[in-house]
Design a protein around this motif. Structure first.
Motif, PDB file in Angstrom:
ATOM      1  N   ASP A   4       1.858  44.156  -4.045  1.00 37.75           N
ATOM      2  CA  ASP A   4       1.009  44.021  -5.227  1.00 37.75           C
ATOM      3  C   ASP A   4       1.363  45.030  -6.318  1.00 37.75           C
ATOM      4  OD1 ASP A   4      -2.016  45.767  -4.077  1.00 37.75           O
ATOM      5  OD2 ASP A   4       0.049  46.436  -4.311  1.00 37.75           O
ATOM      6  N   GLY A   5       2.416  45.812  -6.117  1.00 31.02           N
ATOM      7  CA  GLY A   5       2.859  46.732  -7.166  1.00 31.02           C
ATOM      8  C   GLY A   5       2.290  48.125  -7.050  1.00 31.02           C
ATOM      9  N   SER A   6       1.373  48.343  -6.117  1.00 30.42           N
ATOM     10  CA  SER A   6       0.781  49.677  -5.993  1.00 30.42           C
ATOM     11  C   SER A   6       1.698  50.577  -5.182  1.00 30.42           C
ATOM     12  CB  SER A   6      -0.595  49.587  -5.332  1.00 30.42           C
ATOM     13  OG  SER A   6      -0.468  49.044  -4.028  1.00 30.42           O
ATOM     14  N   VAL A   7       1.538  51.872  -5.387  1.00 26.77           N
ATOM     15  CA  VAL A   7       2.361  52.850  -4.680  1.00 26.77           C
ATOM     16  C   VAL A   7       1.689  53.219  -3.371  1.00 26.77           C
ATOM     17  CG1 VAL A   7       3.434  55.120  -4.835  1.00 26.77           C
ATOM     18  CG2 VAL A   7       3.177  53.731  -6.886  1.00 26.77           C
ATOM     19  N   ALA A   8       2.455  53.338  -2.323  1.00 30.40           N
ATOM     20  CA  ALA A   8       1.894  53.693  -1.022  1.00 30.40           C
ATOM     21  C   ALA A   8       1.174  55.030  -1.106  1.00 30.40           C
ATOM     22  CB  ALA A   8       3.012  53.767   0.020  1.00 30.40           C
ATOM     23  N   PRO A  88      -4.187  51.323 -12.659  1.00 30.73           N
ATOM     24  CA  PRO A  88      -3.284  50.706 -11.686  1.00 30.73           C
ATOM     25  C   PRO A  88      -2.864  49.296 -12.091  1.00 30.73           C
ATOM     26  CG  PRO A  88      -5.123  51.776 -10.585  1.00 30.73           C
ATOM     27  CD  PRO A  88      -5.436  51.772 -12.046  1.00 30.73           C
ATOM     28  N   ASP A  89      -1.658  48.910 -11.669  1.00 30.61           N
ATOM     29  CA  ASP A  89      -1.114  47.600 -12.023  1.00 30.61           C
ATOM     30  C   ASP A  89      -1.993  46.456 -11.554  1.00 30.61           C
ATOM     31  OD1 ASP A  89       1.012  48.772 -13.239  1.00 30.61           O
ATOM     32  OD2 ASP A  89       2.397  48.537 -11.539  1.00 30.61           O
ATOM     33  N   VAL A  90      -2.693  46.642 -10.456  1.00 29.66           N
ATOM     34  CA  VAL A  90      -3.482  45.549  -9.911  1.00 29.66           C
ATOM     35  C   VAL A  90      -4.540  45.076 -10.912  1.00 29.66           C
ATOM     36  CG1 VAL A  90      -5.184  47.068  -8.790  1.00 29.66           C
ATOM     37  CG2 VAL A  90      -4.759  44.768  -7.869  1.00 29.66           C
ATOM     38  N   LEU A  91      -5.007  45.970 -11.770  1.00 30.00           N
ATOM     39  CA  LEU A  91      -5.982  45.567 -12.787  1.00 30.00           C
ATOM     40  C   LEU A  91      -5.308  44.893 -13.972  1.00 30.00           C
ATOM     41  CD1 LEU A  91      -8.486  48.576 -12.824  1.00 30.00           C
ATOM     42  CD2 LEU A  91      -8.677  46.383 -11.632  1.00 30.00           C
ATOM     43  N   HIS A  92      -4.066  45.277 -14.259  1.00 29.52           N
ATOM     44  CA  HIS A  92      -3.331  44.626 -15.340  1.00 29.52           C
ATOM     45  C   HIS A  92      -2.943  43.198 -14.962  1.00 29.52           C
ATOM     46  CE1 HIS A  92      -3.142  48.196 -17.716  1.00 29.52           C
ATOM     47  NE2 HIS A  92      -2.443  48.884 -16.822  1.00 29.52           N
ATOM     48  N   ARG A  98      -7.339  42.645 -19.943  1.00 25.80           N
ATOM     49  CA  ARG A  98      -7.196  43.321 -21.232  1.00 25.80           C
ATOM     50  C   ARG A  98      -7.266  44.836 -21.054  1.00 25.80           C
ATOM     51  NH1 ARG A  98     -11.633  40.485 -24.944  1.00 25.80           N
ATOM     52  NH2 ARG A  98     -12.864  40.872 -23.061  1.00 25.80           N
ATOM     53  N   SER A  99      -7.014  45.292 -19.834  1.00 26.87           N
ATOM     54  CA  SER A  99      -7.118  46.718 -19.537  1.00 26.87           C
ATOM     55  C   SER A  99      -5.987  47.496 -20.181  1.00 26.87           C
ATOM     56  CB  SER A  99      -7.094  46.953 -18.026  1.00 26.87           C
ATOM     57  OG  SER A  99      -8.176  46.313 -17.408  1.00 26.87           O
ATOM     58  N   LYS A 100      -6.328  48.669 -20.710  1.00 23.26           N
ATOM     59  CA  LYS A 100      -5.333  49.578 -21.260  1.00 23.26           C
ATOM     60  C   LYS A 100      -4.943  50.588 -20.185  1.00 23.26           C
ATOM     61  CE  LYS A 100      -5.659  48.087 -25.594  1.00 23.26           C
ATOM     62  NZ  LYS A 100      -6.679  47.039 -25.425  1.00 23.26           N
ATOM     63  N   ALA A 101      -3.769  51.196 -20.354  1.00 28.25           N
ATOM     64  CA  ALA A 101      -3.312  52.181 -19.376  1.00 28.25           C
ATOM     65  C   ALA A 101      -4.226  53.403 -19.361  1.00 28.25           C
ATOM     66  CB  ALA A 101      -1.875  52.592 -19.679  1.00 28.25           C
ATOM     67  N   VAL A 102      -4.789  53.721 -20.532  1.00 29.22           N
ATOM     68  CA  VAL A 102      -5.656  54.901 -20.667  1.00 29.22           C
ATOM     69  C   VAL A 102      -7.002  54.461 -21.224  1.00 29.22           C
ATOM     70  CG1 VAL A 102      -5.953  57.124 -21.791  1.00 29.22           C
ATOM     71  CG2 VAL A 102      -3.678  56.415 -21.050  1.00 29.22           C
ATOM     72  N   VAL A 165     -12.964  51.329  -9.192  1.00 30.97           N
ATOM     73  CA  VAL A 165     -13.054  52.231  -8.030  1.00 30.97           C
ATOM     74  C   VAL A 165     -12.144  51.723  -6.917  1.00 30.97           C
ATOM     75  CG1 VAL A 165     -14.595  53.275  -6.338  1.00 30.97           C
ATOM     76  CG2 VAL A 165     -15.425  52.811  -8.657  1.00 30.97           C
ATOM     77  N   TRP A 166     -12.202  50.428  -6.663  1.00 35.92           N
ATOM     78  CA  TRP A 166     -11.343  49.844  -5.623  1.00 35.92           C
ATOM     79  C   TRP A 166      -9.867  49.979  -5.999  1.00 35.92           C
ATOM     80  CZ3 TRP A 166      -8.763  45.088  -6.952  1.00 35.92           C
ATOM     81  CH2 TRP A 166      -7.898  44.627  -5.961  1.00 35.92           C
ATOM     82  N   ALA A 167      -9.524  49.709  -7.276  1.00 39.05           N
ATOM     83  CA  ALA A 167      -8.125  49.730  -7.705  1.00 39.05           C
ATOM     84  C   ALA A 167      -7.510  51.120  -7.568  1.00 39.05           C
ATOM     85  CB  ALA A 167      -8.026  49.254  -9.154  1.00 39.05           C
ATOM     86  N   TYR A 168      -8.315  52.168  -7.734  1.00 42.33           N
ATOM     87  CA  TYR A 168      -7.810  53.536  -7.646  1.00 42.33           C
ATOM     88  C   TYR A 168      -7.767  54.058  -6.212  1.00 42.33           C
ATOM     89  CZ  TYR A 168      -7.442  54.576 -12.638  1.00 42.33           C
ATOM     90  OH  TYR A 168      -7.053  54.604 -13.954  1.00 42.33           O
ATOM     91  N   ALA A 169      -8.103  53.239  -5.239  1.00 44.52           N
ATOM     92  CA  ALA A 169      -8.184  53.676  -3.841  1.00 44.52           C
ATOM     93  C   ALA A 169      -6.943  54.421  -3.352  1.00 44.52           C
ATOM     94  CB  ALA A 169      -8.477  52.486  -2.937  1.00 44.52           C
ATOM     95  N   PRO A 170      -5.712  53.983  -3.694  1.00 47.96           N
ATOM     96  CA  PRO A 170      -4.530  54.704  -3.187  1.00 47.96           C
ATOM     97  C   PRO A 170      -4.456  56.157  -3.649  1.00 47.96           C
ATOM     98  CG  PRO A 170      -3.913  52.531  -4.015  1.00 47.96           C
ATOM     99  CD  PRO A 170      -5.326  52.768  -4.441  1.00 47.96           C
TER     100      PRO A 170
END
Length: 732
Positions: A4-8, A88-92, A98-102, A165-170
């Protein structure tokens, strides 16, 4: 990296800041905010305004002290992650993302506020750790939001905050991680969790409620009166007050001869029979002796101290030993000549020392209303205008236009798609009418600040706490009370001057805001195209300047608002046409067949109203449905730009096609004209009014001749209608 593009998570340092860690990255801090001033992780007050780079920034602190204590540590770490780690990429990758990186300061505040609401709900459910949250509990929270009856967009944003909150879990500690919300499941849809009635409203200004015409019209009259008529008097009073206050000494060593000046001043007043200047305000330096009557006005210390160049204390000391026989004046009028007139009479006899600053504030409000309403700018665009922003341009064809240069903010992003907090200079100036340019010049005469609408020209108030942020520009959030104060003042003047017809009633939809002004002018342009703003200026001129300002823009802007209102106006006119014909009204005129056909087509295509923005666009662009009505014109225009005699560019090669009628140039020979029975009833009403004026024996002869000509023309219109009008039944 996972599929899914997230980092381990094993490759990432987990978020666990120490108490003295900066909450926000240094490179994102507002210019002028040092690392020593910036919020630290261990503090319970996080100042989000440290991220705001605009000139209208004000303190926007999030307080962790009222957050449920058991859940506070986890959510503080999560909040730090949101502020320091890109989205995180999962939200993009979400559908319609329409999420921004910041996160912007406002988005971060909204997200943290949602966390607090969610944490309080969790506390009521007996939850003390994020690890106790499961999908069933999250579903219950979604049900809770639906039951509260908030807007669908509001509920969706709250659920998306939990998705973060879920997307930032890693990146989070194990105890801070939350299970995937059920609405993020690939087979789920947001509508499954927010009820069957869920729908997303239109974005932007189209959701703002139009200011009622009965409120907007007199509000604009008073705004323009201050800008165009009263401004010189108010500016003179403001300068005179400032001259006096600048002369007030802060300590007696700067005015050693102050006592003698005061004694001479009091003797002069006594000899001349004039009274001591009094204070008619509510806040300020004043003096009252105990032996004076209860209803006696206090002495105006500031006015006297400024006049004599002494301290407040020196004046009050001598006033305590006033000689007998001194009178009290009715206020402290400034030495300003009143030049402005209303109905040929001075609008006021004097301007008092205590009135000068409130009047200057009202003038700022009036100029703000004028510029915002007649330019179509967004609130932040208006509030960031700077001195020298407006210029007059003489074109080769001899016409003159006025251009305003400034910053814009919506859709301004960097290479990574993040919002640029300070906006950027607009490459294409706004084209405005002369009144807007005059309002700009009034502000430049009133003060010497960089911003056109600075915070410095405001009523007296306490200085902000040293922990707070308050930039030099006015913020949108403080304007509502100013509008209320302006309306109150205008109504007082209307009553005092016997101009009850200019009283400003309360708007039925609540407080006036800059965003509502932007939507309202678009409504007026298309609902009252022949209506006059004030002083003879027509809304059509404003619409033309706005179209010129925004026509070259690649992003939807004010033209989107104008198009929205044009479509609603078209729909209302066509619906009314259908009702007329269905009720048996006859139609005459060269465009009668087109009028009937348009009503029939509209009723067949949109019998239940609009379902989508696509349908609105189809209606707006359908050349057969361009039906416009103006009660003052006593007719309906079935606009075919190739037949429009109101277009002065009609016969010119390469001219731009007319999109709305030019009512000021309406030609009775035009092939676009039709009239229904209801139009004729208005013609008959017009004749009755003319007859009333003709019955006046004192009416001047030239006026009587003109009225008789108008009557004859209207009578001919009625006879022609009766002779050729035809009826058509709309098939249901």
């Amino acid at each position: 990296m996972s599929d899914d593009g997230s980092v381990a998570s094993s490759a990432l340092p987990l978020v666990n800041p120490t108490a003295d860690t900066l909450v926000f990255p240094r490179h994102r801090l507002r210019p002028g905010v040092s690392a020593e001033e910036a919020s630290r992780f261990g503090e319970l007050r996080w100042e989000l305004a440290h991220l705001a780079h605009s000139d209208t920034a004000r303190s926007k602190a999030f307080l962790w002290s009222n957050f449920p204590s058991a859940l506070r540590p986890s959510f503080m770490r999560i909040a730090w992650a949101l502020a320091n780690i890109p989205t995180p990429d999962v939200l993009h990758q979400r559908l319609g993302a329409r999420s921004k990186a910041v996160l912007s300061p406002s988005s971060l505040m909204s997200t943290l506020t949602t966390f607090r609401h969610f944490a309080r709900w969790l506390k009521r459910q007996g939850i003390t750790e994020i690890s106790q949250i499961d999908q069933q509990l999250l579903t219950q929270y979604a049900d809770h939001l639906t039951e509260k009856g908030w807007t669908n967009d509001y509920d969706e944003r709250r659920l998306f905050a939990l998705s973060r909150v879920w997307a930032y879990a890693p990146f989070l500690l194990p105890e801070d991680r939350m299970v995937m919300p059920p609405w993020e499941d690939p087979g789920a849809a947001i509508i499954d969790f927010l009820g069957d009635d869920f729908s997303r409203g239109h974005d932007g200004e189209n959701r703002e409620v139009v200011i009622h015409p009965a409120t907007m019209s007199p509000l604009l009259i008073w705004a323009l009166r201050l800008v165009l008529d009263l401004a010189p008097d108010i500016i003179s009073a403001h300068r005179e007050r400032k001259r006096l206050t600048d002369r007030i000494r802060q300590n007696s060593s700067e005015a050693l001869d102050g006592p003698q000046r005061i004694r001479d001043y009091l003797r002069t007043l006594q000899a001349s029979g004039n009274g001591l200047p009094t204070y008619i305000g509510t806040v300020g330096k004043h003096f009252r002796r105990e032996d004076w009557a209860e209803n006696a006005l206090p002495v105006n210390l500031g006015f006297i101290a400024g006049t004599l160049g002494v301290t407040h204390a020196q004046v009050s000391t001598h006033l305590a030993q006033l000689p007998d026989g001194l009178l009290l004046a009715d206020g402290a009028p400034l030495n300003v000549e009143i030049a402005a007139r209303i109905d040929g009479k001075p609008w006021t006899d004097t301007i008092d020392f205590t009135e000068a600053r409130p009047l200057a504030t009202h003038l700022v409000t009036a100029a703000l209303i004028t510029v915002a309403y007649l330019s179509g700018m967004r609130p932040e665009e208006v509030l960031h205008l700077e001195r020298g922003c407006s210029k007059r341009e003489e074109r080769e064809d001899g016409t003159v236009r006025y251009l305003i240069t400034g910053r814009h903010f919506k859709g301004v992003i960097d290479e990574e798609g993040n919002t640029i907090a300070g906006g950027e200079l607009r490459t294409e100036p706004w084209t405005v009418i002369e009144i807007v340019d005059r309002a700009v010049k009034v502000m430049e005469s009133l003060h010497s600040e960089r911003l056109l609408f600075p915070r410095s020209v405001t009523p007296r108030r306490n200085q902000p706490d040293e922990m707070e942020i308050e930039a030099e520009g006015l913020a949108s959030s403080v304007l509502a009370p100013r509008f209320v104060s302006f309306v109150r003042w205008a109504n007082e003047q209307a009553t005092r001057l016997g101009r009850e017809h200019e009283l400003i009633p309360s708007d039925p939809h609540g407080r006036i805001t800059l965003r509502r002004l932007r939507r309202t002018v678009a409504w007026f342009i298309y609902r009252r195209p022949g209506g006059r703003i004030a002083l003879g200026l027509q809304y059509g001129h404003v619409g033309t300047s706005m179209s010129e300002s925004y026509g070259g823009r690649t992003k939807a802007d004010m033209l989107e608002v104008l198009d929205y209102e044009k479509t609603l106006a078209l729909a209302d006119t066509l619906a009314e046409a259908h009702d007329r014909i269905e009720s048996g009204e006859a139609v005459s005129g060269p465009a009668a067949d087109r009028y009937i056909a348009a009503a029939q087509e509209f009723n067949a295509r949109y019998p239940g109203g609009f379902v989508s923005l696509k349908q609105m666009k189809e209606l707006r662009n359908n050349p057969r449905l361009q039906i416009f009505e103006d009660s003052q014109a006593l007719l309906t225009c079935n606009l075919d730009p190739y037949k429009a005699l109101c277009d002065p560019e009609l016969a010119k090669v390469g001219s731009q096609e007319l999109s709305t009628p030019n009512w000021g140039r309406c030609n009775p020979a035009c092939q676009n004209i039709s009239r229904a029975d209801s139009n004729i009833r208005r013609v008959e009403s017009d004749i009755k009014q003319i007859d009333t004026e003709l019955a006046d024996p004192l009416a001047p002869y030239p006026l009587r001749v003109r009225l008789q000509q108008c009557r004859s023309s209207r009578r001919s219109t009625i006879e022609q209608h009766k002779a050729i009008a035809r009826r058509a039944k709309i098939t249901k």
